[in-house]
Design an enzyme around this catalytic site. Structure first.
Site, PDB file in Angstrom:
ATOM      1  N   ASP A  25       0.648  -1.067   0.009  1.00 47.60           N
ATOM      2  CA  ASP A  25      -0.035  -0.001   0.062  1.00 47.60           C
ATOM      3  C   ASP A  25       0.937   1.312   0.067  1.00 47.60           C
ATOM      4  OD1 ASP A  25      -2.620   0.945   0.030  1.00 47.60           O
ATOM      5  OD2 ASP A  25      -2.120   1.890   2.200  1.00 47.60           O
ATOM      6  N   CYS A  58       8.644  -0.635   9.183  1.00 47.64           N
ATOM      7  CA  CYS A  58       8.121  -0.487   7.681  1.00 47.64           C
ATOM      8  C   CYS A  58       9.303   0.291   6.805  1.00 47.64           C
ATOM      9  CB  CYS A  58       7.065   0.344   7.424  1.00 47.64           C
ATOM     10  SG  CYS A  58       6.404   0.364   5.557  1.00 47.64           S
TER      11      CYS A  58
END
Length: 387
Positions: free
Chosen positions: A281, A335
């Site tokens: 995403d 991340c």
């Protein structure tokens, strides 16, 4: 025949990046430029059915989970979501269960929508950044008007229909200084599931490398610590805070469920409204477009060399500073999109949020170790697979 175990969570985008709001921190709206389709952003029904069939075929777990995201997925319309359920019923595999989840800003919810979501047992996430003043700092309509009242009304309607929505709260430079005010506000609403998402927005020319709206790393750690202390004192078993749940999983030797804390990633790709498959995403760009489900089956895209390499890079690019860190099993380097600062020794690739996560995970580690000790002794009702 070799059995393949494949855990994944596709973020399916029924209307791509389209949204009825214009949140100033949204990272997804600009992906519209990738497609160049003018106003044609609703997934065609023939593609919807093909995606559902491929998703079911690619799933190897007993529970088959669908995640509908955006933009604002509700802009596809209730008729579209009724088609989702119809297609799932048509292709339903015997002996397994299908679960749908939807992430929404809540402003389009009404009685009809809520009744449908309740009847079909959707898991609902709703975006809310705190009390009115905090929420409205970034989450507004395109004309600058308020979204707060509609969001709260949507949240309350969901609860009236028996849905306990998960609150997704973006933690920014604005609300990070008020952790207990934010947390207590959510508790007063009756929230039982809360996720805190740190805002990190790159900004060229800024000495810090991020926008002034981005959450300062150590302040984010302080924010989590303050809430954790109150949660530990008053709310264990009453409120589930995702990052606390993730940290506690290490007490039972369990793998993380959240991709940012996993050792490797790649299990949460995107399928866009036109069938394009992207690695993540946060990496919806030409570089990370792996293919299209109309040309290559979803299972092959998930298992592709490119997607596997993307996932392994999460571990392979960790600096030594992270590899030697005492809380790496809790953090996993977080991340890769946030790995753009240097370690104290000057090595590239440290996560911008490192200081904050290190502060929080160090703070909660004694509690996690205590839980692990109790579990190992078989006391207080803990079982072999955790609480």
């Amino acid at each position: 025949m070799v059995h393949i175990s494949r855990e994944f969570q596709v973020f399916a985008k029924p209307v791509g990046p389209r949204c009825n709001m214009a949140c100033s921190y949204c990272y997804y709206l600009d992906t519209e430029n990738l497609f160049g389709l003018g106003g044609a952003f609703r997934m065609p029904e023939i593609l919807l059915e093909e995606y559902i069939v491929q998703h079911i075929e690619a799933s190897t777990e007993k529970v088959i989970s669908f995640s509908w995201h955006g933009g604002e997925p509700m802009m596809a319309g209730l008729d579209f979501f009724m088609k989702i359920v119809e297609n799932q019923d048509r292709h339903y595999p015997k002996g397994r269960k299908i679960v749908n989840g939807i992430q929404t800003n809540g402003t389009l919810l009404n009685e009809v929508w809520c009744r449908f979501l309740a009847d079909e047992e959707f898991v609902v996430g709703i975006s809310l950044d705190g009390p009115r003043e905090m929420h409205e700092t970034y989450r507004k309509n395109a004309d600058g008007s308020s979204t707060f009242e509609k969001t709260i009304k949507g949240f309350q309607m969901l609860r009236q229909h028996g849905i306990l929505p998960e609150i997704l709260c973006v933690v920014s430079a604005h609300n990070v200084e008020h952790p207990l005010q934010v947390y207590r506000y959510f508790k007063a609403l009756g929230a039982q599931y809360i996720t805190f998402l740190p805002l990190v927005m790159r900004e060229a020319g800024n000495p810090a490398g991020v926008s002034t709206d981005s959450v300062p790393s150590e302040a984010f750690g302080d924010f989590l610590c303050a809430i954790f202390d109150e949660w530990k004192k008053e709310d264990i078993g009453k409120v589930k805070v995702q990052i606390f749940e993730e940290a506690t999983r290490t007490a039972f030797g369990q793998d993380h469920t959240l991709c940012i804390f996993k050792t490797t990633c790649g299990g949460v790709p995107v399928v866009e409204h036109n069938g394009d498959f992207f690695s993540c995403d946060h990496f919806v760009n030409d570089t990370h477009r792996i293919g299209n489900i109309l040309e290559t089956p979803l299972a092959k895209l998930l298992d592709s060399t490119e997607q596997k390499a993307f996932g392994r890079a999460k571990l392979g690019t960790l600096p030594r500073y992270c590899l030697e860190c005492g809380v790496r099993n809790m953090c996993g380097g977080e991340c890769p999109k946030n790995r753009f600062i240097q370690t104290p020794s000057g090595e590239e690739g440290l996560n911008y949020l490192c200081a904050g996560y290190k502060k929080f995970f160090t703070h909660c580690r004694p509690f996690v170790q205590e839980v692990a000790a109790v579990w190992q002794q078989g006391e207080n009702g803990f079982g072999a697979t955790g609480p």
